[in-house]
Design a protein around this motif. Structure first.
Motif, PDB file in Angstrom:
ATOM      1  N   ALA A 175       0.838  -1.204   0.000  1.00 18.27           N
ATOM      2  CA  ALA A 175       0.000   0.000   0.000  1.00 18.27           C
ATOM      3  C   ALA A 175       0.871   1.250   0.000  1.00 18.27           C
ATOM      4  CB  ALA A 175      -0.922  -0.020   1.219  1.00 18.27           C
ATOM      5  N   THR A 176       1.968   1.223   0.739  1.00 19.73           N
ATOM      6  CA  THR A 176       2.885   2.363   0.749  1.00 19.73           C
ATOM      7  C   THR A 176       3.427   2.630  -0.650  1.00 19.73           C
ATOM      8  OG1 THR A 176       3.530   1.907   3.040  1.00 19.73           O
ATOM      9  CG2 THR A 176       5.018   3.282   1.740  1.00 19.73           C
ATOM     10  N   GLU A 193      -3.599   1.099   5.591  1.00 24.43           N
ATOM     11  CA  GLU A 193      -4.200   0.034   6.393  1.00 24.43           C
ATOM     12  C   GLU A 193      -4.357  -1.267   5.606  1.00 24.43           C
ATOM     13  OE1 GLU A 193      -5.209   3.249   6.759  1.00 24.43           O
ATOM     14  OE2 GLU A 193      -4.283   3.304   8.747  1.00 24.43           O
ATOM     15  N   PHE A 194      -4.316  -1.189   4.271  1.00 25.14           N
ATOM     16  CA  PHE A 194      -4.411  -2.385   3.450  1.00 25.14           C
ATOM     17  C   PHE A 194      -3.104  -3.167   3.549  1.00 25.14           C
ATOM     18  CE2 PHE A 194      -3.671  -4.401  -0.760  1.00 25.14           C
ATOM     19  CZ  PHE A 194      -4.698  -5.326  -0.714  1.00 25.14           C
ATOM     20  N   LYS A 195      -3.166  -4.437   3.869  1.00 24.25           N
ATOM     21  CA  LYS A 195      -1.965  -5.235   4.118  1.00 24.25           C
ATOM     22  C   LYS A 195      -1.657  -6.240   3.015  1.00 24.25           C
ATOM     23  CE  LYS A 195      -1.407  -3.100   7.983  1.00 24.25           C
ATOM     24  NZ  LYS A 195      -0.360  -2.050   8.063  1.00 24.25           N
ATOM     25  N   GLY A 196      -2.462  -6.268   1.974  1.00 20.35           N
ATOM     26  CA  GLY A 196      -2.170  -7.137   0.850  1.00 20.35           C
ATOM     27  C   GLY A 196      -1.187  -6.490  -0.113  1.00 20.35           C
ATOM     28  N   MET A 197      -1.159  -6.989  -1.359  1.00 17.38           N
ATOM     29  CA  MET A 197      -0.258  -6.463  -2.375  1.00 17.38           C
ATOM     30  C   MET A 197      -1.040  -5.909  -3.544  1.00 17.38           C
ATOM     31  SD  MET A 197       2.747  -9.395  -2.272  1.00 17.38           S
ATOM     32  CE  MET A 197       1.599 -10.768  -2.074  1.00 17.38           C
ATOM     33  N   VAL A 198      -0.451  -4.919  -4.207  1.00 18.31           N
ATOM     34  CA  VAL A 198      -1.029  -4.288  -5.391  1.00 18.31           C
ATOM     35  C   VAL A 198      -0.227  -4.765  -6.595  1.00 18.31           C
ATOM     36  CG1 VAL A 198      -1.651  -2.108  -6.483  1.00 18.31           C
ATOM     37  CG2 VAL A 198      -1.582  -2.271  -3.982  1.00 18.31           C
ATOM     38  N   SER A 215      -4.757 -10.722  -1.141  1.00 23.25           N
ATOM     39  CA  SER A 215      -4.919 -10.777   0.309  1.00 23.25           C
ATOM     40  C   SER A 215      -3.526 -10.761   0.964  1.00 23.25           C
ATOM     41  CB  SER A 215      -5.671 -12.045   0.717  1.00 23.25           C
ATOM     42  OG  SER A 215      -4.806 -13.166   0.637  1.00 23.25           O
ATOM     43  N   PRO A 216      -3.440 -10.469   2.268  1.00 19.95           N
ATOM     44  CA  PRO A 216      -2.137 -10.438   2.935  1.00 19.95           C
ATOM     45  C   PRO A 216      -1.392 -11.765   2.902  1.00 19.95           C
ATOM     46  CG  PRO A 216      -3.795  -9.318   4.259  1.00 19.95           C
ATOM     47  CD  PRO A 216      -4.529  -9.993   3.146  1.00 19.95           C
ATOM     48  N   ARG A 255       4.150 -11.016   1.515  1.00 19.21           N
ATOM     49  CA  ARG A 255       4.226 -10.008   2.576  1.00 19.21           C
ATOM     50  C   ARG A 255       5.378 -10.336   3.514  1.00 19.21           C
ATOM     51  NH1 ARG A 255      -0.304  -8.406   7.205  1.00 19.21           N
ATOM     52  NH2 ARG A 255       1.015  -6.833   8.228  1.00 19.21           N
ATOM     53  N   GLY A 256       6.109  -9.298   3.932  1.00 19.82           N
ATOM     54  CA  GLY A 256       7.224  -9.498   4.843  1.00 19.82           C
ATOM     55  C   GLY A 256       6.768  -9.973   6.214  1.00 19.82           C
TER      56      GLY A 256
END
Length: 284
Positions: A175-176, A193-198, A215-216, A255-256
């Motif tokens: 998200a960043t 606040e979104f924790k998945g990937m784009v 999804s995360p 996700r890390g």
């Protein structure tokens, strides 16, 4: 209490601001450590042992470097803007002492930002493969080389094949990072606040390919096809992955294991930055 400085040594104002801040902190018995100059020591790590706060003095690129130095340790990072956009930074140089003081006593808002865990597989001259592992706060990008040849690659998410694409590349961002390369490639702006990937194709040679979110817990796999003998380059937060001698054949992105903690004024800081940087509404 120990503070690590990560200044942009190439900007005289940033380096001087860091020196002034260091003198002020040392007068208050706060220990100060310095990250090495990236131009002189490009691959040197920083000593983050017992560090309570990391202060980045520069632009967003300097803050991304601070994030790489911290990695998955969850040491709070705050940025003082000496760059052009300052999207990720906390404030301006004239606020520096006040903001650092607030950070040290826990009065700033902490924004937890999802990270990426990246593995890229390379093919070696003897047909064996080797793997490189990288951290990213913003994104992993696949791009074409200097020849500009179209890349053909397959995209899968958690074992499910999505599509075979032909184009300039592909971006997997947090998200960043949605306001960076992914945005330039046509992706959406996504709340932190979104924790998945784009996932965003770059200049795909089709009318059907679109950006999508995961999804995360998902794992994104990008596998280069042998259909075209094209150059292909992989980057983590704009930094090259690999030595340039071996051909990247597959990237796996998830996700890390932990987040980056960015300090800012409030939970509204992200939307205020979006308004200022992308809609030109500074001060409104």
């Amino acid at each position: 209490m120990k503070v690590l400085f990560v200044p942009n040594y190439s900007r005289e104002a940033a380096a001087e601001g860091a020196r002034q801040l260091a003198e002020w902190l040392e007068e208050q018995n706060v220990e100060v450590a310095w990250a090495p100059d990236k131009k002189l020591f490009p691959n040197a790590p920083a000593d983050t042992e017992d560090v309570n706060l990391v202060v980045s003095l520069g632009g967003d690129g300097t803050l991304l470097r601070a994030a790489r130095l911290v990695g998955y340790q969850e040491i709070p990072i705050m940025g003082i803007s000496y760059g052009h956009l300052g999207f990720l930074t906390c404030g301006e140089p004239d606020e520096m002492f006040k903001l650092v003081e607030a950070a040290l006593v826990g009065e700033l808002h902490a924004s937890k930002r999802a990270t990426l865990d990246i593995e890229v597989e390379f093919e070696q001259e003897d047909d064996s493969t080797c793997m490189e592992h990288h951290f990213a706060l913003n994104d992993m990008a696949l791009t074409h080389g200097a020849r500009g040849d179209m890349i053909v690659f397959d995209v899968a998410v958690s074992g499910h094949h999505i599509d075979r694409l032909r184009g300039d590349g592909f971006v997997v961002s947090t998200a960043t990072g949605s306001t960076g390369y992914a945005l330039a490639a046509g992706g959406p702006i996504v709340t932190p606040e979104f924790k998945g990937m784009v996932c965003v194709p770059v200049a795909p040679h089709t009318l059907m390919a679109r950006a999508f979110l995961t999804s995360p817990s998902d794992v994104v796999e990008i596998t280069i096809s042998d259909e075209r003998n094209a150059d292909r380059l992989f980057y983590a937060d704009g930094q090259p992955i690999g030595d340039g001698k071996h051909r990247g054949i597959k990237a796996t992105v998830r996700r890390g294991p932990s987040d980056i903690i960015l300090l800012d004024h409030s939970s509204r800081s992200f939307y205020e930055s979006v308004s200022r940087v992308f809609y030109g509404k500074a001060g409104q």
